[in-house]
Design a protein around this motif. Sequence first.
Motif, short mmCIF file in Angstrom:
data_model
loop_
_atom_site.label_atom_id
_atom_site.label_comp_id
_atom_site.label_asym_id
_atom_site.label_seq_id
_atom_site.Cartn_x
_atom_site.Cartn_y
_atom_site.Cartn_z
N GLY A 165 3.86 -8.80 7.01
CA GLY A 165 3.74 -8.79 6.13
C GLY A 165 3.78 -8.34 4.78
O GLY A 165 4.38 -8.98 3.75
N ASN A 166 3.97 -6.92 5.23
CA ASN A 166 3.26 -6.13 3.88
C ASN A 166 5.48 -5.13 4.47
O ASN A 166 5.30 -4.71 5.28
N LEU A 167 5.25 -4.14 2.76
CA LEU A 167 5.77 -3.18 3.13
C LEU A 167 4.97 -1.99 2.77
O LEU A 167 4.48 -2.34 1.95
N ILE A 168 4.83 -0.70 3.39
CA ILE A 168 3.69 -0.22 2.92
C ILE A 168 4.80 1.19 3.06
O ILE A 168 5.92 2.19 3.31
N GLN A 169 4.22 2.49 1.81
CA GLN A 169 5.61 4.18 1.03
C GLN A 169 4.43 4.49 1.56
O GLN A 169 3.37 4.52 1.49
N ALA A 180 0.77 -1.00 -0.02
CA ALA A 180 -0.48 -0.23 0.22
C ALA A 180 0.76 1.22 0.14
O ALA A 180 1.96 1.90 -0.02
N MET A 181 0.40 1.98 -0.35
CA MET A 181 0.85 3.66 -0.78
C MET A 181 0.10 4.39 -0.32
O MET A 181 -0.70 4.74 -0.10
N PHE A 182 0.51 5.66 0.96
CA PHE A 182 -0.50 6.07 1.54
C PHE A 182 0.94 7.52 1.42
O PHE A 182 1.54 8.40 1.57
N TYR A 183 -0.24 8.67 0.88
CA TYR A 183 0.38 10.43 0.43
C TYR A 183 0.28 11.26 2.03
O TYR A 183 -0.12 10.61 2.77
N LEU A 233 8.24 1.58 4.75
CA LEU A 233 8.65 0.93 6.58
C LEU A 233 8.10 -0.56 6.24
O LEU A 233 6.90 -0.94 5.47
N ASN A 234 8.38 -1.78 7.05
CA ASN A 234 7.49 -2.77 7.50
C ASN A 234 6.71 -2.28 8.70
O ASN A 234 6.82 -2.53 9.69
N ASP A 235 4.97 -3.09 8.25
CA ASP A 235 4.00 -2.95 8.88
C ASP A 235 4.60 -3.90 9.86
O ASP A 235 2.69 -4.34 10.69
N GLY A 273 7.75 2.87 17.21
CA GLY A 273 8.27 2.07 16.79
C GLY A 273 8.09 1.34 15.63
O GLY A 273 8.91 0.38 15.36
N GLY A 274 7.68 2.43 14.91
CA GLY A 274 7.54 1.64 13.35
C GLY A 274 9.21 1.81 12.41
O GLY A 274 9.91 2.07 13.21
N GLU A 275 9.76 0.58 12.25
CA GLU A 275 10.18 -0.21 11.00
C GLU A 275 10.89 0.26 9.77
O GLU A 275 10.07 -0.60 8.89
N PHE A 276 11.08 1.51 9.68
CA PHE A 276 11.56 1.80 8.08
C PHE A 276 12.64 0.77 7.57
O PHE A 276 13.64 0.53 7.89
N THR A 277 12.81 0.58 5.80
CA THR A 277 13.55 -0.14 5.67
C THR A 277 14.11 0.70 4.45
O THR A 277 15.28 0.28 3.26
#
Length: 130
Positions: A119-123, A78-81, A114-116, A96-100
């Motif tokens: 099981g997902n990456l979020i942009q 998913a991508m959030f603006y 970031l890793n949710d 506590g969010g972990e950014f890749t």
Amino acid sequence: MKIKLTSVYVNDQDKALRFYTEVLGFAKKADFSNGPFRWLTVVSPEDPDGTELQLALNNNPAAAAYQQAIFQQSQPAAMFYTDDVKGDYERIKTRGGEFTMPPTDVTASIIAMLNDTCGNLIQLTQLGRY
């Protein structure tokens, strides 16, 4: 015609609800069960009647395979603006969010990934100003 709902597969709905509300800052919109099925959605608190994101359990092989494949290819589910990707990056890290990927300038925008934890990456995307 407009988009009212979109989904992201998650491997744990309770964990996903905590992440999407407590870390990202979305608000729970719907949460009800019918037997083993759970309908769970979140929305932006800035637009509570806007598009809902369903946190759908990946309890079938096709969903799990899809989720795993796009994660392994470093593709966001998913991508959030946002109007302030760097500010959101700092706020989410504090929660506590972990950014890749930290905020990075790319063509016509700044993105972060970031890793949710489900099981997902979020942009996160901030469009450039012209």
